[in-house]
Structures are given as structure tokens and as C-alpha cells.
Design a protein around this motif. Sequence first.
Motif, PDB file in Angstrom:
ATOM      1  N   LEU A 271       1.594   1.219  -3.928  1.00 18.24           N
ATOM      2  CA  LEU A 271       0.291   1.362  -4.688  1.00 18.24           C
ATOM      3  C   LEU A 271      -0.327   1.644  -3.611  1.00 18.24           C
ATOM      4  O   LEU A 271      -1.560   0.918  -3.845  1.00 18.24           O
ATOM      5  CB  LEU A 271       0.260   0.105  -5.420  1.00 18.24           C
ATOM      6  N   PRO A 272      -0.814   2.937  -3.014  1.00 13.98           N
ATOM      7  CA  PRO A 272      -1.742   2.929  -2.386  1.00 13.98           C
ATOM      8  C   PRO A 272      -3.660   3.006  -2.812  1.00 13.98           C
ATOM      9  O   PRO A 272      -4.124   3.244  -2.385  1.00 13.98           O
ATOM     10  CB  PRO A 272      -1.590   5.158  -2.167  1.00 13.98           C
ATOM     11  N   GLU A 273      -3.251   3.036  -4.404  1.00 15.39           N
ATOM     12  CA  GLU A 273      -4.385   2.592  -5.170  1.00 15.39           C
ATOM     13  C   GLU A 273      -4.952   1.414  -5.075  1.00 15.39           C
ATOM     14  O   GLU A 273      -6.368   1.285  -4.975  1.00 15.39           O
ATOM     15  CB  GLU A 273      -4.537   3.275  -6.561  1.00 15.39           C
ATOM     16  N   LEU A 274      -4.012   0.650  -4.819  1.00 13.18           N
ATOM     17  CA  LEU A 274      -4.634  -0.721  -4.299  1.00 13.18           C
ATOM     18  C   LEU A 274      -4.844  -1.255  -3.327  1.00 13.18           C
ATOM     19  O   LEU A 274      -4.308  -0.776  -1.996  1.00 13.18           O
ATOM     20  CB  LEU A 274      -3.497  -1.170  -5.066  1.00 13.18           C
ATOM     21  N   SER A 275      -5.625  -1.941  -2.791  1.00 18.17           N
ATOM     22  CA  SER A 275      -6.154  -2.317  -1.315  1.00 18.17           C
ATOM     23  C   SER A 275      -6.611  -3.832  -1.597  1.00 18.17           C
ATOM     24  O   SER A 275      -7.564  -3.752  -2.823  1.00 18.17           O
ATOM     25  CB  SER A 275      -7.169  -1.214  -0.783  1.00 18.17           C
TER      26      SER A 275
ATOM     27  N   GLU B 207       3.224  -2.103 -12.803  1.00 17.86           N
ATOM     28  CA  GLU B 207       2.382  -2.572 -11.285  1.00 17.86           C
ATOM     29  C   GLU B 207       2.946  -3.856 -10.549  1.00 17.86           C
ATOM     30  O   GLU B 207       3.321  -4.030  -9.769  1.00 17.86           O
ATOM     31  CB  GLU B 207       1.411  -2.560 -11.788  1.00 17.86           C
TER      32      GLU B 207
ATOM     33  N   THR C  40       1.342  -1.190   0.223  1.00 18.13           N
ATOM     34  CA  THR C  40       0.200   0.111   0.181  1.00 18.13           C
ATOM     35  C   THR C  40       0.775   1.356   0.412  1.00 18.13           C
ATOM     36  O   THR C  40       0.522   2.284  -0.809  1.00 18.13           O
ATOM     37  CB  THR C  40      -0.667   0.140   1.414  1.00 18.13           C
TER      38      THR C  40
ATOM     39  N   GLU D 178      -8.610  -4.655  -4.862  1.00 15.23           N
ATOM     40  CA  GLU D 178      -9.376  -3.335  -5.590  1.00 15.23           C
ATOM     41  C   GLU D 178      -8.620  -1.966  -5.791  1.00 15.23           C
ATOM     42  O   GLU D 178      -8.015  -1.931  -5.045  1.00 15.23           O
ATOM     43  CB  GLU D 178     -10.214  -2.797  -3.875  1.00 15.23           C
ATOM     44  N   LYS D 179      -9.098  -2.048  -6.892  1.00 18.43           N
ATOM     45  CA  LYS D 179      -8.513  -0.007  -7.712  1.00 18.43           C
ATOM     46  C   LYS D 179      -9.573   0.100  -8.145  1.00 18.43           C
ATOM     47  O   LYS D 179     -10.658  -0.260  -8.929  1.00 18.43           O
ATOM     48  CB  LYS D 179      -7.081  -1.415  -8.264  1.00 18.43           C
ATOM     49  N   ALA D 180      -9.410   1.941  -7.298  1.00 13.22           N
ATOM     50  CA  ALA D 180     -10.657   2.832  -8.538  1.00 13.22           C
ATOM     51  C   ALA D 180     -11.902   1.897  -8.083  1.00 13.22           C
ATOM     52  O   ALA D 180     -12.787   2.801  -8.770  1.00 13.22           O
ATOM     53  CB  ALA D 180     -10.951   2.886  -9.953  1.00 13.22           C
TER      54      ALA D 180
END
Length: 370
Positions: A213-217, A248, A210, A233-235
Motif C-alpha cells: 500500500l505505497p499510498e499509505l505512510s 485496504e 508500504t 498518511e494517505k494522499a
Amino acid sequence: MKLKSVELQNFRGFKTLELSLPDAQTLIFIGGNGAGKTSLLQAIGMMLSWLPARIRSEKSSGNKMDDTDIFNDESSAFIGLCLTHDGQDVLWSRVKKRLGRTGSEKSVMDDMSALALHFRQRLTENRDTALPLVAYYPVNRSVTEAKLEPKSKRYNQLDAFSNAFTKASSFNNFFEWFRNREDLENEQRLKLKDFDYQDHQLMSVRAAITAFLPELSGLRIDREEHKPRLLAEKAGKTIVINQLSDGEKCLLALVGDLARRLALANPAGQKPLKGEGIILIDEIELHLHPRWQRNIVPGLEKTFPNCQFVITTHSPQVLGDAKNAAVYALNIHEHPPIFSLAETVYGRDASDLLEEVMDASSRTLLAKSS
């Protein structure tokens, strides 16, 4: 644990190299193709590989030189390495003699063997003893497919070094470990009847990913399909990891694998990302967008504060944002073959770094038409 010095004699393209290193968290080596960056990194990796080998067994061997590593027609090649651990210098050397030749040089392994014995004794007294991590990520690293077949395996500290000094990295060990560890996490949730329970090793890996790649969770295994899949999870959407771009996937796998190794090497620690180690990464900018290239060194230093990073790069973006790094230029065709860049590279414009530091034009010069 940090590197203190490196010495090469008649190793590959290096006739002689003597390099004393500062107490820096990141060491960066730059130079053109064929300048010797990968050879230097591999020489350091060869030497570091002996430490986990000797921790496993006092008779085990690390990676060895062969005749192709000896410069031209010289009789032997020499690598010497010194690192500091707990305030003590640990110095060892390896010599490779060409078959049919004589010479008085000998490998000296006493200090390194003593350090390995120290860790074996600590493991004997306490099976959860933390170990320093040493690992090498070569330029041949890629993520083709996340293999998630279940494997019933009990991991220990020594698994942190598994395939840590190979010529190519596939990151399959990371994905297999993640699946195994999540299975254990789910078992604990059922046992404790606490569905919010999180395994601390997985938490450290998820936190590291995270950070980059903070956009991934929500990194997790989907077991409902006939073939397990790694999801995130992305966007606002659920995606399969294999659908990410090469950049990525490589960044996720590199950071995740490093966090996994630190978690294994520090089994009792609640903050394994603070474990110590020496990490070698060849062409750190591989597959990364320029914006990510700028963030990679600061991100590594912040996420893994007690690791030293020894990297090579062709990227002015990496150099421009490496605030506290020690930077060296390599060229095996010059004497000496290495020199420190005394001028500050942090914050400098990419075009300026290309022109003045990396000896490359910032734009293609068009030939005049006749």
C-alpha cells in the motif's frame, strides 16, 4: 523450509490424494466451490500446527481431526505431510479412528518431534534463535476495529505462532503488538535522546505494508484522544485506519500480521522479512480489487522471499500474474482428484483463464427468448 508432499486418505471429501510438490515458492490450488480447496489447506494446517505446539512442549498437541473429518462411513482418516528443512526430509502422519472401530494404522510423529526438539535445544542455548514460521489465514478473516488498548507484555519467538491456526482471523493480535512495540520504541527514543530512532521490528512491518500500500505512510498510534487510534498518511491527509475500505484494511492487516510474526520469530535479525516459513492463505483475493489481485502473489514473493505460500483462489487475475507458481486444479468428485496445470498460466488473459483453465464462461450466456 518448504512442503514436499501431501497424502490424504478418507479425509472429508477425499477418498485418496497423493501429491508430490515441486520446489516452488508459491503453490496455488484452484477449483469450483466444494472442490476441496479449503479441506486440503486445512489438512496441511492441521499437520503444520503440531510443529509450534511441540516446540512449546514435547507433550503439546496441534490441531486434531474429529469424526466429521472421516470420509462417509470409513473407519479412519489419514493425513501425511513431508517438508524439507536444511536439506532434510521431515515426514509425519496423523490417523483419526472412528469410535468403536479397529484398525492397524497409527500416527507417526518421530521426525516432527525430532525437529521440534532441535528448535527447543537451540532456544535453550540461545534465546534469540530464529524459528521458521508456520501460519494459516482462513477465509474468515476481517478487520472490524483496530483495538489498541495498552497491554504490558513481553513477547518472545513462540508468540509468533499465537492464534496461527484458528478458524477465523480478527488480527487483534497484530494491533495489540503494534501498540506495545511502539510504546517500547518511544521509550527508547527518550532513553537515547534520539527522536529519529526506529525499532527494527516496527520498521520491517511498516516496510511490508508500504510495499503493498505505497499510498499509505506514517503508520502510528495517536494517543491524544480518549481512545487510542491507528493513524496513517494517505494522499496528503491524516486518516484513521478504520476509515479505509475493507480491501485496504484486510491487505494491511494480513501483510502487517505476517511481518509481525516473522519479526517475532526472528528477534535478533535486522531483516526479519527474510525469515523462512510456510504460509497458508485461503481465497487470497478476498476483498481485493482486480488490480490488487494481480499484484498480491508477486508482492508476497518479493516482500517475504524465504517464505513458501500455499494459497487457494477463484481469481483469474491472481493466476495470470503468478509467474513462478505451481498451479493445481482440484475436484474431489474426479479420479484422481487433483492434477497439475502443465500449461503456463502466467500472462494469459483473464477471459482465457476463465474459459480454458477455470471451466467458467467469461460472460453470462443469455437464454434465447421464445
